[in-house]
Design a protein around this motif. Structure first.
Motif: not given
Length: 69
Positions: A12, A14, A27-31, A33, A36-39
């Motif tokens: 999940k 990188r 850091e997560s690949r997707r923000p 929702p 609106n920022r990555p985990r």
């Protein structure tokens, strides 16, 4: 470090970098929702010891700085 945490971090997230204590930062690949920022998270080198996180990485983990220093 647990096997589940290793697997989750590899699939999940990188890898962003490591610090002088051997902690690895992801850091997560997707923000997310909602925000609106990555985990962002850390995998500690020696058990769960949050006092080993340097100040520059702490600022990155809590979205104070956009990039690690």
């Amino acid at each position: 470090m647990s096997v589940l945490l290793r697997l989750t971090s590899a699939l999940k997230g990188r890898k962003i970098g490591t610090d002088r204590f051997g902690n690895v930062y992801f850091e997560s690949r997707r923000p997310l929702p909602i925000y609106n920022r990555p985990r962002r998270w850390v995998v500690y080198a020696r058990g769960r010891e949050p006092t080993t996180v340097p100040p520059e990485w702490h600022a990155w983990l809590y979205h104070t700085t956009p990039e690690p220093l």
